[in-house]
Motif scaffolding. Structure first.
Motif, PDB file in Angstrom:
ATOM      1  N   TYR A 122      26.924 -51.497 -12.773  1.00  7.62           N
ATOM      2  CA  TYR A 122      27.689 -50.270 -12.567  1.00  7.62           C
ATOM      3  C   TYR A 122      28.724 -50.111 -13.673  1.00  7.62           C
ATOM      4  O   TYR A 122      29.412 -51.043 -14.038  1.00  7.62           O
ATOM      5  CB  TYR A 122      28.388 -50.351 -11.205  1.00  7.62           C
ATOM      6  N   GLN A 123      28.813 -48.907 -14.219  1.00  5.84           N
ATOM      7  CA  GLN A 123      29.783 -48.607 -15.257  1.00  5.84           C
ATOM      8  C   GLN A 123      30.968 -47.865 -14.673  1.00  5.84           C
ATOM      9  O   GLN A 123      30.803 -46.892 -13.946  1.00  5.84           O
ATOM     10  CB  GLN A 123      29.139 -47.758 -16.364  1.00  5.84           C
ATOM     11  N   TYR A 124      32.178 -48.322 -14.981  1.00  4.83           N
ATOM     12  CA  TYR A 124      33.372 -47.677 -14.457  1.00  4.83           C
ATOM     13  C   TYR A 124      33.629 -46.364 -15.182  1.00  4.83           C
ATOM     14  O   TYR A 124      33.420 -46.242 -16.387  1.00  4.83           O
ATOM     15  CB  TYR A 124      34.599 -48.565 -14.647  1.00  4.83           C
ATOM     16  N   ASP A 125      34.108 -45.381 -14.428  1.00  3.12           N
ATOM     17  CA  ASP A 125      34.559 -44.141 -15.045  1.00  3.12           C
ATOM     18  C   ASP A 125      35.935 -44.361 -15.654  1.00  3.12           C
ATOM     19  O   ASP A 125      36.688 -45.238 -15.254  1.00  3.12           O
ATOM     20  CB  ASP A 125      34.642 -43.016 -14.002  1.00  3.12           C
ATOM     21  N   ASN A 126      36.283 -43.542 -16.609  1.00  2.44           N
ATOM     22  CA  ASN A 126      37.609 -43.618 -17.199  1.00  2.44           C
ATOM     23  C   ASN A 126      38.655 -43.097 -16.222  1.00  2.44           C
ATOM     24  O   ASN A 126      38.375 -42.244 -15.379  1.00  2.44           O
ATOM     25  CB  ASN A 126      37.667 -42.804 -18.493  1.00  2.44           C
ATOM     26  N   VAL A 127      39.862 -43.634 -16.328  1.00  6.51           N
ATOM     27  CA  VAL A 127      40.971 -43.183 -15.510  1.00  6.51           C
ATOM     28  C   VAL A 127      42.017 -42.579 -16.428  1.00  6.51           C
ATOM     29  O   VAL A 127      42.521 -43.250 -17.321  1.00  6.51           O
ATOM     30  CB  VAL A 127      41.594 -44.355 -14.723  1.00  6.51           C
ATOM     31  N   LEU A 132      50.212 -46.035 -12.475  1.00  5.30           N
ATOM     32  CA  LEU A 132      50.361 -46.961 -11.355  1.00  5.30           C
ATOM     33  C   LEU A 132      51.514 -47.925 -11.633  1.00  5.30           C
ATOM     34  O   LEU A 132      51.600 -48.514 -12.715  1.00  5.30           O
ATOM     35  CB  LEU A 132      49.058 -47.737 -11.166  1.00  5.30           C
ATOM     36  N   ASN A 133      52.418 -48.087 -10.642  1.00  7.93           N
ATOM     37  CA  ASN A 133      53.547 -49.012 -10.780  1.00  7.93           C
ATOM     38  C   ASN A 133      53.292 -50.357 -10.108  1.00  7.93           C
ATOM     39  O   ASN A 133      53.752 -51.386 -10.600  1.00  7.93           O
ATOM     40  CB  ASN A 133      54.824 -48.412 -10.181  1.00  7.93           C
ATOM     41  N   ARG A 165      44.140 -50.753 -17.749  1.00  6.08           N
ATOM     42  CA  ARG A 165      44.189 -49.291 -17.778  1.00  6.08           C
ATOM     43  C   ARG A 165      45.597 -48.787 -17.433  1.00  6.08           C
ATOM     44  O   ARG A 165      45.937 -47.651 -17.733  1.00  6.08           O
ATOM     45  CB  ARG A 165      43.176 -48.707 -16.792  1.00  6.08           C
ATOM     46  N   PHE A 166      46.387 -49.644 -16.800  1.00  4.45           N
ATOM     47  CA  PHE A 166      47.750 -49.261 -16.408  1.00  4.45           C
ATOM     48  C   PHE A 166      48.778 -50.126 -17.143  1.00  4.45           C
ATOM     49  O   PHE A 166      49.850 -50.416 -16.626  1.00  4.45           O
ATOM     50  CB  PHE A 166      47.907 -49.417 -14.891  1.00  4.45           C
ATOM     51  N   SER A 167      48.452 -50.530 -18.361  1.00  2.00           N
ATOM     52  CA  SER A 167      49.278 -51.489 -19.103  1.00  2.00           C
ATOM     53  C   SER A 167      50.681 -50.983 -19.382  1.00  2.00           C
ATOM     54  O   SER A 167      51.623 -51.769 -19.482  1.00  2.00           O
ATOM     55  CB  SER A 167      48.591 -51.868 -20.422  1.00  2.00           C
ATOM     56  N   GLN A 199      45.297 -62.889 -22.459  1.00  8.43           N
ATOM     57  CA  GLN A 199      44.284 -61.898 -22.121  1.00  8.43           C
ATOM     58  C   GLN A 199      44.812 -60.765 -21.250  1.00  8.43           C
ATOM     59  O   GLN A 199      44.214 -59.697 -21.205  1.00  8.43           O
ATOM     60  CB  GLN A 199      43.108 -62.583 -21.414  1.00  8.43           C
ATOM     61  N   LEU A 200      45.936 -60.997 -20.562  1.00  9.29           N
ATOM     62  CA  LEU A 200      46.393 -59.985 -19.614  1.00  9.29           C
ATOM     63  C   LEU A 200      47.893 -59.731 -19.663  1.00  9.29           C
ATOM     64  O   LEU A 200      48.339 -58.637 -20.017  1.00  9.29           O
ATOM     65  CB  LEU A 200      45.999 -60.406 -18.187  1.00  9.29           C
ATOM     66  N   LEU A 201      48.703 -60.723 -19.337  1.00  8.05           N
ATOM     67  CA  LEU A 201      50.105 -60.489 -19.023  1.00  8.05           C
ATOM     68  C   LEU A 201      50.915 -59.997 -20.213  1.00  8.05           C
ATOM     69  O   LEU A 201      51.805 -59.146 -20.063  1.00  8.05           O
ATOM     70  CB  LEU A 201      50.724 -61.775 -18.455  1.00  8.05           C
ATOM     71  N   SER A 202      50.636 -60.507 -21.404  1.00  7.28           N
ATOM     72  CA  SER A 202      51.419 -60.096 -22.574  1.00  7.28           C
ATOM     73  C   SER A 202      51.195 -58.630 -22.931  1.00  7.28           C
ATOM     74  O   SER A 202      52.013 -58.028 -23.637  1.00  7.28           O
ATOM     75  CB  SER A 202      51.074 -60.981 -23.776  1.00  7.28           C
ATOM     76  N   GLN A 203      50.128 -58.029 -22.420  1.00  8.49           N
ATOM     77  CA  GLN A 203      49.820 -56.622 -22.731  1.00  8.49           C
ATOM     78  C   GLN A 203      50.394 -55.657 -21.695  1.00  8.49           C
ATOM     79  O   GLN A 203      50.336 -54.435 -21.897  1.00  8.49           O
ATOM     80  CB  GLN A 203      48.304 -56.441 -22.818  1.00  8.49           C
ATOM     81  N   LEU A 204      50.932 -56.189 -20.606  1.00  7.29           N
ATOM     82  CA  LEU A 204      51.561 -55.341 -19.591  1.00  7.29           C
ATOM     83  C   LEU A 204      53.047 -55.254 -19.935  1.00  7.29           C
ATOM     84  O   LEU A 204      53.880 -56.038 -19.486  1.00  7.29           O
ATOM     85  CB  LEU A 204      51.346 -55.940 -18.201  1.00  7.29           C
ATOM     86  N   ILE A 205      53.396 -54.268 -20.747  1.00  8.24           N
ATOM     87  CA  ILE A 205      54.682 -54.254 -21.449  1.00  8.24           C
ATOM     88  C   ILE A 205      55.882 -54.051 -20.538  1.00  8.24           C
ATOM     89  O   ILE A 205      57.010 -54.416 -20.900  1.00  8.24           O
ATOM     90  CB  ILE A 205      54.666 -53.170 -22.547  1.00  8.24           C
ATOM     91  N   ASN A 206      55.675 -53.479 -19.343  1.00  8.84           N
ATOM     92  CA  ASN A 206      56.782 -53.239 -18.411  1.00  8.84           C
ATOM     93  C   ASN A 206      56.730 -54.115 -17.174  1.00  8.84           C
ATOM     94  O   ASN A 206      57.476 -53.898 -16.218  1.00  8.84           O
ATOM     95  CB  ASN A 206      56.805 -51.762 -17.993  1.00  8.84           C
TER      96      ASN A 206
END
Length: 505
Positions: A122-127, A132-133, A165-167, A199-206
């Motif tokens: 299954y391919q995800y649709d773009n958001v 999202l907080n 997608r909510f970085s 891979q994840l946390l450093s890119q979630l800037i807030n």
């Protein structure tokens, strides 16, 4: 929630529904699966009412599992700009992206589902546009089907891409992987602090708050090596503490203070290790969120001191699940002496391969407010003693999953469990389809033996490889054998999915 109850449709059709700001629908029936088309139709009606531009709903919580959208569709849904908080239980993780289309102003999301697997196509649709907080994710274990369905590992990359997608907007993130299975040996993403960072946390800037909970069997089960990946400047700068413990073949690792409500495979506080020992200077708030404790009873346990620590560190504790691991042939009887610590907040106790008589002193002295008892591979004690007198006074809800124990329950004297208000039983589907008359007699005996009983719920547990039976096929032959004179004007009979409920009128 009973989808066949006309009262629910009256709620949906009432003129006040469009003025609601919050709607929360919970489901206490575990694994309530259904292929009843009328139930799915009612779910369609509900979702059309919720995902609609003609209401003011801001908070929607729906905990019955939504069937995979690969096999069904929702029609007539519209964008609801008011919904800012969504809690939903989906079968498939990727179906979440379908609901994003109808919630453009969503800020809080709590998702429970199976994890995506590498075998999925299954391919995800773009958001677009959703800021999202808060994102809270819990993944359930995959079940093998009658033909031995094979999952080829968890697709952590898809989980990471979904979060990123909510970085730019995420402030709080929680990941509950503790029930996740089919994790390959080489998958150490949730168990490696360096990979989590890169891979994840450093890119979630807030991101300000991060919570996680994971379990995995490692070849060496070296907790010190695992924790060393969380001893980097990235984790220390954010004051993010991590704890870990080993039990029964697996390593549990989690953020602290512990964010989640259930703590698994607890034996004592001593085996828990930390990435930062400074946390030990103030431990009072580390475990204060825990409401359910899975407590493995091991040899040499000093209950009095342990209960004292539990009382101090887990002030919100409501449920204790006592378990024993009988794989160790040298296990000795449970010994409890001089226990005088009272856990007033605990109202539910579950026993798995643990006998009530072994915990007699706990029930009498330490757990005075227990009203809900769950027996899994366990039995009720014989009547006529201090323990059974205590149970008769206190227990108002009882869950049993053993047919042998259910038979014993149906033969009990009416003076036992005199305050029982709600009884939930689990049967195999095969027993209903082959032993209709005996099941009916058993139900009648239960209804007679417990005059205070308000609700009797019976869940028909499907087995791997069984032919699917509809609710009518499972329950109607049993209902036909019930004594109509005793049932008339006394009980309302409800069926939904794979459970049958008798409600006293």
């Amino acid at each position: 929630m009973d989808f066949q109850n006309d009262q629910f449709n009256l709620i949906l059709d009432h003129e006040c529904f469009s003025q609601l700001h919050a709607l929360k629908i919970k489901d206490e029936i575990l694994q309530k699966l259904s292929k009843n088309e009328s139930e799915l139709d009612c779910e369609q009606l509900l979702f059309r009412k919720v995902f609609n531009d003609e209401n003011k709903l801001e908070v929607f919580e729906y905990m019955p599992q939504v069937s995979s959208l690969r096999w069904r569709r929702f029609y007539g849904l519209k964008c609801n700009v008011h919904i800012r908080s969504l809690t939903i239980h989906l079968h498939d993780f990727q179906d979440l992206f379908t609901f994003f289309e109808y919630t453009p102003n969503l800020r809080y999301l709590k998702l429970e589902s199976l994890s995506p697997y590498l075998s999925d196509t299954y391919q995800y649709d773009n958001v677009f546009g959703i800021e999202l907080n808060e994102f809270h994710m819990k993944f359930n274990p995959a079940q093998t089907g009658p033909l031995g369905t094979c999952y080829i590992g968890v697709d952590f990359d898809r989980i990471i891409r979904a979060i990123l997608r909510f970085s730019s907007s995420l402030i709080s993130l929680s990941l509950n992987f503790v029930d996740m299975n089919w994790i390959r040996d080489r998958d150490d993403f949730p168990f490696n602090g360096i990979k989590l960072e890169n891979q994840l946390l450093s890119q979630l800037i807030n991101l300000e708050n991060f919570h996680f909970y994971s379990r995995k069997v490692f070849k060496d089960n070296n907790i010190h090596r695992i924790l060393s990946t969380f001893k980097t400047q990235f984790w220390f700068d954010r004051n993010w503490t991590v704890g870990a413990h080993y039990y029964n073949g697996g390593v549990y690792i989690y953020s602290l203070p512990f964010h989640f409500h259930e703590f698994r495979s607890f034996t004592n506080f001593n085996p828990i290790l930390y990435n930062n020992d400074d946390v030990l200077t103030n431990t009072h708030n580390l475990w204060s969120n825990i409401t359910t404790l899975e407590f493995f009873i091991i040899d040499g346990l000093y209950f009095k001191e342990l209960f004292r620590l539990i009382k101090i560190n887990m002030p919100k504790l409501k449920v204790i699940k006592f378990l024993r691991d009988f794989s160790d042939q040298s296990i000795s009887p449970i010994e409890i002496k001089d226990i005088d610590i009272v856990l007033n907040t605990v109202t539910t106790v579950s026993l798995h391969q643990v006998f009530l008589e072994d915990l007699k002193q706990c029930f009498i002295n330490a757990l005075p407010n227990v009203k809900h008892l769950i027996l899994i591979s366990s039995t009720l004690p014989a009547g006529g003693n201090e323990l059974t007198d205590m149970l008769s006074r206190r227990i108002q809800r009882l869950n049993i999953n053993s047919y042998y124990e259910i038979q014993n329950l149906a033969e009990l004297d009416k003076s036992y469990l005199t305050n029982l208000k709600e009884l939930q039983l689990i049967f195999g589907v095969g027993g209903f389809t082959k032993e209709k008359n005996s099941r009916s007699k058993l139900i009648m005996n239960l209804l007679r033996n417990f005059p205070s009983l308000k609700i009797l719920s019976i869940y028909a547990l499907p087995c791997s490889g069984c032919t699917f039976y509809s609710a009518d096929q499972i329950f109607q032959p049993v209902i036909d054998y019930l004594d109509p004179d005793e049932m008339k004007n006394k009980y309302e009979i409800k069926r939904c999915g794979q459970y049958l409920r008798f409600v006293k009128i």
